[in-house]
Write a protein that holds these residues in place. Structure first.
Motif, PDB file in Angstrom:
ATOM      1  N   LYS B  12       2.449   0.828 -11.985  1.00 15.47           N
ATOM      2  CA  LYS B  12       2.936   0.268 -10.732  1.00 15.47           C
ATOM      3  C   LYS B  12       4.217   0.951 -10.249  1.00 15.47           C
ATOM      4  O   LYS B  12       4.351   1.289  -9.066  1.00 15.47           O
ATOM      5  N   GLU B  13       5.139   1.154 -11.185  1.00 11.60           N
ATOM      6  CA  GLU B  13       6.416   1.765 -10.808  1.00 11.60           C
ATOM      7  C   GLU B  13       6.207   3.149 -10.178  1.00 11.60           C
ATOM      8  O   GLU B  13       6.806   3.474  -9.165  1.00 11.60           O
ATOM      9  N   ARG B  14       5.333   3.912 -10.835  1.00  9.05           N
ATOM     10  CA  ARG B  14       5.081   5.264 -10.331  1.00  9.05           C
ATOM     11  C   ARG B  14       4.418   5.245  -8.955  1.00  9.05           C
ATOM     12  O   ARG B  14       4.709   6.068  -8.089  1.00  9.05           O
ATOM     13  N   ILE B  15       3.506   4.302  -8.797  1.00  2.67           N
ATOM     14  CA  ILE B  15       2.823   4.199  -7.496  1.00  2.67           C
ATOM     15  C   ILE B  15       3.837   3.895  -6.400  1.00  2.67           C
ATOM     16  O   ILE B  15       3.867   4.531  -5.354  1.00  2.67           O
ATOM     17  N   LEU B  16       4.689   2.920  -6.722  1.00  3.38           N
ATOM     18  CA  LEU B  16       5.680   2.521  -5.723  1.00  3.38           C
ATOM     19  C   LEU B  16       6.592   3.700  -5.370  1.00  3.38           C
ATOM     20  O   LEU B  16       6.882   3.955  -4.194  1.00  3.38           O
ATOM     21  N   GLU B  17       6.975   4.419  -6.431  1.00  4.93           N
ATOM     22  CA  GLU B  17       7.857   5.567  -6.230  1.00  4.93           C
ATOM     23  C   GLU B  17       7.194   6.626  -5.340  1.00  4.93           C
ATOM     24  O   GLU B  17       7.780   7.108  -4.368  1.00  4.93           O
ATOM     25  N   LYS B  18       5.954   6.946  -5.669  1.00  4.97           N
ATOM     26  CA  LYS B  18       5.215   7.933  -4.882  1.00  4.97           C
ATOM     27  C   LYS B  18       5.025   7.458  -3.439  1.00  4.97           C
ATOM     28  O   LYS B  18       5.175   8.221  -2.484  1.00  4.97           O
ATOM     29  N   GLN B  23       6.211   7.809   2.270  1.00 10.20           N
ATOM     30  CA  GLN B  23       6.648   7.191   3.529  1.00 10.20           C
ATOM     31  C   GLN B  23       7.885   7.869   4.073  1.00 10.20           C
ATOM     32  O   GLN B  23       7.993   8.154   5.256  1.00 10.20           O
ATOM     33  N   LEU B  24       8.843   8.091   3.167  1.00  8.31           N
ATOM     34  CA  LEU B  24      10.120   8.631   3.620  1.00  8.31           C
ATOM     35  C   LEU B  24      10.014  10.103   4.012  1.00  8.31           C
ATOM     36  O   LEU B  24      10.754  10.570   4.851  1.00  8.31           O
ATOM     37  N   SER B  25       9.025  10.806   3.403  1.00  5.72           N
ATOM     38  CA  SER B  25       8.926  12.227   3.719  1.00  5.72           C
ATOM     39  C   SER B  25       8.177  12.459   5.022  1.00  5.72           C
ATOM     40  O   SER B  25       8.198  13.533   5.582  1.00  5.72           O
ATOM     41  N   ASP B  26       7.504  11.417   5.492  1.00 10.50           N
ATOM     42  CA  ASP B  26       6.827  11.590   6.771  1.00 10.50           C
ATOM     43  C   ASP B  26       7.886  11.788   7.849  1.00 10.50           C
ATOM     44  O   ASP B  26       8.709  10.922   8.103  1.00 10.50           O
ATOM     45  N   ALA B  27       7.821  12.962   8.455  1.00  6.97           N
ATOM     46  CA  ALA B  27       8.894  13.362   9.378  1.00  6.97           C
ATOM     47  C   ALA B  27       9.032  12.410  10.558  1.00  6.97           C
ATOM     48  O   ALA B  27      10.083  12.321  11.176  1.00  6.97           O
ATOM     49  N   LEU B  39      12.612  -1.300   3.359  1.00  2.49           N
ATOM     50  CA  LEU B  39      11.284  -0.718   3.220  1.00  2.49           C
ATOM     51  C   LEU B  39      10.802  -0.845   1.779  1.00  2.49           C
ATOM     52  O   LEU B  39       9.658  -1.211   1.509  1.00  2.49           O
ATOM     53  N   GLN B  40      11.697  -0.596   0.842  1.00  2.72           N
ATOM     54  CA  GLN B  40      11.375  -0.671  -0.578  1.00  2.72           C
ATOM     55  C   GLN B  40      10.949  -2.095  -0.957  1.00  2.72           C
ATOM     56  O   GLN B  40       9.946  -2.309  -1.626  1.00  2.72           O
ATOM     57  N   ARG B  41      11.713  -3.053  -0.460  1.00  9.73           N
ATOM     58  CA  ARG B  41      11.436  -4.452  -0.775  1.00  9.73           C
ATOM     59  C   ARG B  41      10.059  -4.856  -0.222  1.00  9.73           C
ATOM     60  O   ARG B  41       9.229  -5.431  -0.920  1.00  9.73           O
ATOM     61  N   GLN B  42       9.853  -4.484   1.037  1.00  9.42           N
ATOM     62  CA  GLN B  42       8.598  -4.795   1.708  1.00  9.42           C
ATOM     63  C   GLN B  42       7.412  -4.165   0.969  1.00  9.42           C
ATOM     64  O   GLN B  42       6.381  -4.802   0.753  1.00  9.42           O
ATOM     65  N   SER B  43       7.600  -2.916   0.584  1.00  6.73           N
ATOM     66  CA  SER B  43       6.513  -2.183  -0.055  1.00  6.73           C
ATOM     67  C   SER B  43       6.179  -2.758  -1.420  1.00  6.73           C
ATOM     68  O   SER B  43       5.016  -2.844  -1.808  1.00  6.73           O
ATOM     69  N   THR B  93       0.886   4.995   9.033  1.00  7.86           N
ATOM     70  CA  THR B  93       1.278   5.765   7.848  1.00  7.86           C
ATOM     71  C   THR B  93       1.602   4.851   6.671  1.00  7.86           C
ATOM     72  O   THR B  93       1.391   5.201   5.518  1.00  7.86           O
ATOM     73  N   TYR B  94       2.097   3.676   6.988  1.00  4.42           N
ATOM     74  CA  TYR B  94       2.473   2.732   5.935  1.00  4.42           C
ATOM     75  C   TYR B  94       1.343   2.509   4.939  1.00  4.42           C
ATOM     76  O   TYR B  94       1.499   2.748   3.737  1.00  4.42           O
ATOM     77  N   VAL B  95       0.186   2.094   5.437  1.00  6.32           N
ATOM     78  CA  VAL B  95      -0.939   1.828   4.541  1.00  6.32           C
ATOM     79  C   VAL B  95      -1.585   3.108   4.043  1.00  6.32           C
ATOM     80  O   VAL B  95      -1.957   3.234   2.880  1.00  6.32           O
ATOM     81  N   LEU B  96      -1.689   4.082   4.936  1.00  8.48           N
ATOM     82  CA  LEU B  96      -2.390   5.303   4.559  1.00  8.48           C
ATOM     83  C   LEU B  96      -1.646   6.067   3.465  1.00  8.48           C
ATOM     84  O   LEU B  96      -2.259   6.691   2.608  1.00  8.48           O
ATOM     85  N   SER B  97      -0.318   5.995   3.455  1.00  5.79           N
ATOM     86  CA  SER B  97       0.401   6.706   2.406  1.00  5.79           C
ATOM     87  C   SER B  97       0.335   5.947   1.077  1.00  5.79           C
ATOM     88  O   SER B  97       0.522   6.521   0.010  1.00  5.79           O
ATOM     89  N   LEU B  98       0.025   4.651   1.136  1.00  4.67           N
ATOM     90  CA  LEU B  98      -0.207   3.911  -0.106  1.00  4.67           C
ATOM     91  C   LEU B  98      -1.508   4.387  -0.745  1.00  4.67           C
ATOM     92  O   LEU B  98      -1.602   4.577  -1.952  1.00  4.67           O
ATOM     93  N   LYS B  99      -2.502   4.625   0.093  1.00  3.97           N
ATOM     94  CA  LYS B  99      -3.777   5.126  -0.404  1.00  3.97           C
ATOM     95  C   LYS B  99      -3.545   6.428  -1.151  1.00  3.97           C
ATOM     96  O   LYS B  99      -4.021   6.617  -2.284  1.00  3.97           O
TER      97      LYS B  99
END
Ligand SMILES: Nc1ncnc2c1ncn2[C@@H]1O[C@H](COP(=O)(O)OP(=O)(O)O)[C@@H](O)[C@H]1O
Ligand SMILES: [Mg+2]
Lengths: 129, 290
Positions: B12-18, B23-27, B39-43, B93-99
């Motif tokens: 889980k930790e790694r997933i959240l980190e990735k 999300q943050l790297s999306d320009a 954002l971190q809390r929400q995610s 991007t929020y959901v798609l980057s989780l995928k």
């Protein structure tokens, strides 16, 4: 273009304006066509709870014009002659929509079968004749 | 062998980190609208809910109760983003980057079992696609709410009643006069007639793009209501093309006082109230100098 609610009227009229501007129709003729279109689209909403309009630019015998086809699947009109009469309305309004629209445009055609729906086609030429 | 849910839970930790990285790297993501802590809390909340639902064995039906929390959070986020002015891209991007993050972690963990990996990726794909649909539906609903509110505001502010002279009101109407607008116009006007004791109202329709029989009926109603209040109504701003159209439509305005411009309507109003506007003699010199 689909017409399902009152909010669709203004965008639709703007499309008609766009089409008539594109062929260089004068302001008076534009206003006539838009007003007729407004009447027909409101009827479609009020009496048939919506329908479809096809907008086309047409050419015929070196004339250019805009043709609008209003198609609905509402209750239809039982007595067309009566509906076309000035002042006749089943909706407590002025009863000028159909006859007025006919006077505003160059060509007007109404087909309706009770239970099946109504199709009104109007053409207005660039120079209004 | 571990189930998908177990693998994901363990990482889980790694997933959240990735996911956060993605999300943050999306320009396109603007940090002016939200802090990265938020954002971190929400995610995290979202990921917890998702893993909980998957651990109950539900991989596809997001309308089941296990997913209630996930879809609720997602709707919350999407609607907030719509209101805050995030773009559809940022919201999606929020959901798609989780995928992306989930798949990356599974690929790492399932190197030796590609057929399981394949099945898992297929399932996650469907699941997250369904969640992105929820995102977009909600995002658009949020935008529609904004539009509706603005429409209400516009019809409120665009129907001012102006006191142009003692006893004379003017009401410029701009835009389409539909049934809802007419109601507001009429109420404002009648209220103002009472408040100011005016006996003439000028309805200026220069800003009305088309007068069809419905608009005409609304105007006629407004004039009748004004008369019932003991005031007289003048309609001004009837442009040439509108006048022609009204005649062809067959609308009878012969009982109503109409004028081409607001200026001539005002002049008529003055003469109806026995007022006269004259050039002051003292201004004669000025005229010659011009
Ligand atoms: N699309 C339609 N479907 C069914 N009935 C219609 C339709 N359009 C017009 N009508 C009928 O024709 C009548 C006359 O229409 P119209 O001349 O526009 O006047 P108004 O809309 O004021 O009633 C309407 O009252 C209605 O009964
Ligand atoms: Mg009508």
């Amino acid at each position: 273009m689909e017409i399902v609610r009152e909010q669709d009227v203004v965008p639709f009229r703007n499309r008609v304006r766009e089409f008539s501007t594109r062929i260089g129709m004068s302001l008076v003729n534009q206003t006539k066509l838009i007003t007729a279109a407004s009447e027909l689209v409101r009827n479609m909403l009020k009496y048939a709870s919506g329908g479809k309009v096809i907008l086309e630019i047409i050419s015929h015998n070196a004339k250019t014009g805009v043709r609008l086809t209003f198609k609905d699947e509402g209750p239809g009109i039982a007595d067309i002659a009566l509906a076309m009469r000035d002042g006749f309305s089943t909706g407590r309004s002025l009863g000028l929509g159909l006859p007025g629209a006919k006077r505003l445009v160059n060509e007007f055609d109404l087909k309706s079968n009770p239970g099946e729906g109504t199709t009104v086609t109007v053409i207005h030429w660039k120079h209004g004749r | 062998m571990n189930t998908t849910a177990q693998v994901l839970e363990k990482n889980k930790e790694r997933i959240l980190e990735k996911w956060m990285q993605n999300q943050l790297s999306d320009a396109s993501l603007r940090d002016d609208l939200m802090t990265s802590d938020e954002l971190q809390r929400q995610s995290k909340e979202m990921l917890d809910g998702l893993l909980r639902a998957v651990s109950k064995g539900n991989h596809d039906n997001i309308y089941d109760t296990e997913f209630e929390q996930v879809t609720d959070t997602l709707r919350d986020i999407s609607i907030t983003r719509a209101r805050q002015g995030f773009s559809p891209r940022e919201t999606g991007t929020y959901v798609l980057s989780l995928k992306q993050a989930l798949i990356e972690v599974l690929v790492e963990q399932r190197q030796d079992d590609t057929s399981t990996l394949y099945m898992e990726i297929m399932q996650l794909n469907t699941l997250l696609d369904n969640l992105s649909i929820v995102t977009f539906e909600t995002f658009i609903k949020g935008r529609e709410e904004v539009i509706l509110r603005q429409t209400d505001e516009i019809s409120e502010i665009s129907t001012p009643v102006i006191r142009v002279w003692d006893g004379i009101l003017a009401l410029p109407i701009i835009g389409t006069l539909d049934s809802a607008r007419t109601q507001i116009v009429m109420e404002n006007l009648l209220q103002e007639i009472v408040n100011t004791g005016s006996n003439i109202a000028i309805l200026d329709i220069s800003g009305v793009p088309a007068v069809d029989s419905l608009v005409a009926q609304h105007l006629i109603k407004t004039v009748s209501a004004t008369r019932l209040m003991g005031a007289e109504c003048i309609i001004s701003g009837i442009r040439a093309e509108i006048a022609q159209t009204i005649v062809h439509l067959g609308i009878d305005l012969s009982n109503i006082k109409t004028k081409a411009s607001l200026a001539s309507a005002l002049q008529l109003a003055f003469s109806m109230t026995n007022l006269e506007v004259r050039r002051n003699d003292k201004n004669k010199g000025l005229n010659i100098m011009r």
